[in-house]
Structure formats: structure tokens, C-alpha cells
Design a protein around this motif. Structure first.
Motif, short mmCIF file in Angstrom:
data_model
loop_
_atom_site.label_atom_id
_atom_site.label_comp_id
_atom_site.label_asym_id
_atom_site.label_seq_id
_atom_site.Cartn_x
_atom_site.Cartn_y
_atom_site.Cartn_z
N LYS A 250 0.80 -1.24 0.00
CA LYS A 250 0.00 0.00 0.00
C LYS A 250 0.83 1.29 0.00
N SER A 255 -2.04 7.14 -2.68
CA SER A 255 -3.33 6.91 -2.00
C SER A 255 -4.53 7.21 -2.88
N HIS A 258 -5.81 3.92 -4.60
CA HIS A 258 -6.22 2.68 -3.92
C HIS A 258 -7.60 2.22 -4.41
N LYS A 259 -8.54 3.17 -4.52
CA LYS A 259 -9.90 2.83 -4.97
C LYS A 259 -9.93 2.40 -6.45
N GLU A 262 -8.73 -1.11 -6.60
CA GLU A 262 -9.79 -2.05 -6.16
C GLU A 262 -10.87 -2.21 -7.23
N LYS A 263 -11.22 -1.10 -7.87
CA LYS A 263 -12.27 -1.13 -8.90
C LYS A 263 -11.91 -2.09 -10.03
N SER A 266 -12.46 -5.66 -8.83
CA SER A 266 -13.86 -6.08 -8.64
C SER A 266 -14.65 -6.11 -9.96
#
Length: 308
Positions: A250, A255, A258-259, A262-263, A266
Motif C-alpha cells: 500500500k 493513496s 487505492h480505490k 480495487e475497482k 472487482s
């Protein structure tokens, strides 16, 4: 004076792992390049570069090694006459800006240099890598020598271990939907602090175990799939690698991403991984459908590297 061109590089797989002797695969990236030039009227970036070359000259003249000697008088004279490294390779982006500079200095000033045209035995490759490691340590504090090696040879390089590197044949690009791409974080990343974070983490037994049992084995599987052209299996392994990196690296991922990272995992629209040491610069992306990834990442600048 205008020297030959040296290209950027992309470490497709193996960031951090190669410090700990697992596999890596690096490819030249011809969209960015640099060459030695000289001018009597230096200003801006050229002037900065000339000043950097002066410091590099001092570093090289103090190197205690039997591996290489340089024509230091000629180098000093050329720097005094306004030599600089004219480069389009972005600095702090993980694509080997200092590697191309090191390759160009070796090419022009090393005595008894190993040339690209001779039969590159494993010994010669390791010798080159050792020389480049010494030279590039001026920029990063610690260098594997891989970036300059890639730039100098302009060939894909497979790193099997610290003492085993070889030129690699990679499958020729196809006009498929799949792609490897660069995502611009629009932040500068610095190598040395990131490597220091990694070295501190390696003091932790759990982290070491994860590197050897998860990170390295998944990286090795990705390299195997890529070289063999096993695209379906490759994307499964890259997804696993993306998850491992998000969970354990991480601090190396800006920062704001990070999302986004993840996107990708997923939705399966794309998978992200570090490009170089991270902390900024480029992030490397893999996708089975580049048009879909572009749509999903429409707010970001993407650059195509390789098509499947």
C-alpha cells in the motif's frame, strides 16, 4: 555532437522481487528516448543536465573497480564543452530515465566496452549488469543495473536470478482487444525512499514469507504465461498479483489510486500493478479489453505499451 538514442524501459514483472532474487521481465519502451548532445549556449533543462553530468563524472572518477575503465579526460572535456543528456523520458516515473543516461555514457566513454553486436554470453551480460549497477548507484543509492542493461541492449531481458540474465523472445504483438498500458499518476515517485520502505518491511518474517510464497511465485507464473503467450492464464495470475500488491504494498501505491486499483479487481475491466518502485510515476495496467479499460479509466491518461 549527437550520440545514439537510448530508450526507456518497462519492468513488466519483478518489481521488488528482483531485489530478493526472484524472476523479472523487462522490455524496451521506444515511445521515450534520450541521447547525449552538446551546445555552447546551455539553459533550462540542458544546463541542469550538464551540472548532473559533472557530478556523475566526479562519481565515476572515484569508482574503485576492476570491472571497467572510462576515458575520463574526454568525458570531462565534453562536459566542459556543454554536453548534456537530451531526453524525453520522464524522471521519477519508473521507466528508466537514469538507465538510458548510464547506457549512453558507457557506450561513449567506456574503454574495452562490451558491444551489442558481439556474442552476448551469460558472462558478458552479467559483467555489463555489474558495471551498470555500479554506475547507476550514483542515482538511486542501490541499483540492480537492469534498467541500463535493457536500454543499452534494447532487447527484452529475462531475469532468472541475480546471476542469471538472458535476452528473451517475447510473443509478437497481435491486433487483439487485450493490452498492457501505462496509467499516469501525475505524481513523481522517488526510488530510494520506496526501496527503503521495502527493505524495512523485509525485516518482518511474515512479509518475507509472503514475498517468497505468494508474490514471487505469482510473478514467476505471470512471466511464464507472458513468454508462452498463455493469455487466459496470464490474466488470472495478473489479477492475483494485483490483489497481493494492493494488500502488501500500500505505501508504494499513491493513496488516490487505492480505490481505482480495487475497482479494477472487482469489475475485471483491468488489473493494476506497480511499474518500477511505485510511489508515483506510472502504474502498469493489464486488460483483456482495452476499449473497456479506457472507458472505465476515462478520467486518467493512458498509454498503450503492448497488444494481445
Amino acid at each position: 555532437m549527437k550520440g545514439p538514442l537510448f530508450y526507456a524501459k518497462i519492468l513488466l514483472f519483478g518489481e521488488y522481487g528482483i531485489i530478493k532474487d526472484s524472476k523479472g521481465l523487462a522490455i524496451p519502451f521506444n515511445a521515450y528516448r534520450g541521447a547525449l548532445k552538446s551546445s555552447e549556449d546551455l539553459s533550462g533543462k540542458a544546463l541542469d543536465s550538464n551540472g548532473n553530468l559533472e557530478k556523475f563524472y566526479t562519481y565515476l572518477s572515484n569508482l574503485k573497480t576492476d570491472l571497467v575503465t572510462f576515458n575520463l579526460e574526454e568525458l570531462k572535456k565534453d562536459i566542459e564543452n556543454g554536453m548534456y543528456f537530451d531526453s524525453s523520458i520522464p524522471q521519477g516515473y519508473g521507466v528508466g530515465s537514469s538507465g538510458a543516461l548510464v547506457a549512453s555514457i558507457y557506450d561513449k566513454y567506456a574503454s574495452n566496452k562490451i558491444t551489442v553486436l558481439e556474442n552476448l554470453t551469460r558472462d558478458k551480460l552479467l559483467n555489463l549488469k555489474s558495471v551498470f549497477s555500479l554506475m547507476e548507484s550514483f542515482f538511486h543509492g542501490k541499483s540492480s543495473g537492469l534498467d541500463p542493461l535493457n536500454s543499452y541492449l534494447s532487447l527484452p531481458i529475462l531475469i532468472n536470478s541475480k546471476d542469471n540474465v538472458e535476452p528473451a523472445g517475447i510473443p509478437s504483438q497481435k491486433e487483439g482487444k487485450g493490452a498492457v498500458f501505462l496509467l499516469d499518476s501525475e505524481q513523481i515517485g522517488e526510488t530510494e525512499p520506496m526501496v527503503n520502505i521495502f527493505m524495512n518491511k523485509m525485516k518482518n518474517e511474515g512479509f518475507r514469507k509472503m514475498i517468497s510464497e505468494e508474490f514471487s511465485t505469482t510473478t514467476d507464473a505471470c512471466i511464464e504465461d507472458f513468454l508462452q503467450g498463455n493469455v487466459k492464464s496470464l490474466f488470472g495470475n495478473v489479477k492475483s498479483l494485483s490483489k497481493i500488491v494492493l494488500k502488501n504494498f500500500k505505501p508504494m501505491i499513491p493513496s488516490a489510486f487505492h480505490k481505482v486499483w480495487e475497482k479494477g479487481i472487482s469489475t475485471n475491466d483491468y488489473y493494476l500493478k506497480l511499474c518500477g518502485s511505485g510511489g508515483g510515476g506510472y502504474i502498469l495496467g493489464f486488460t483483456e479489453d482495452f476499449a473497456k479499460a479506457q472507458k472505465s479509466l476515462k478520467d486518467y491518461k493512458l498509454e498503450l505499451v503492448y497488444r494481445f
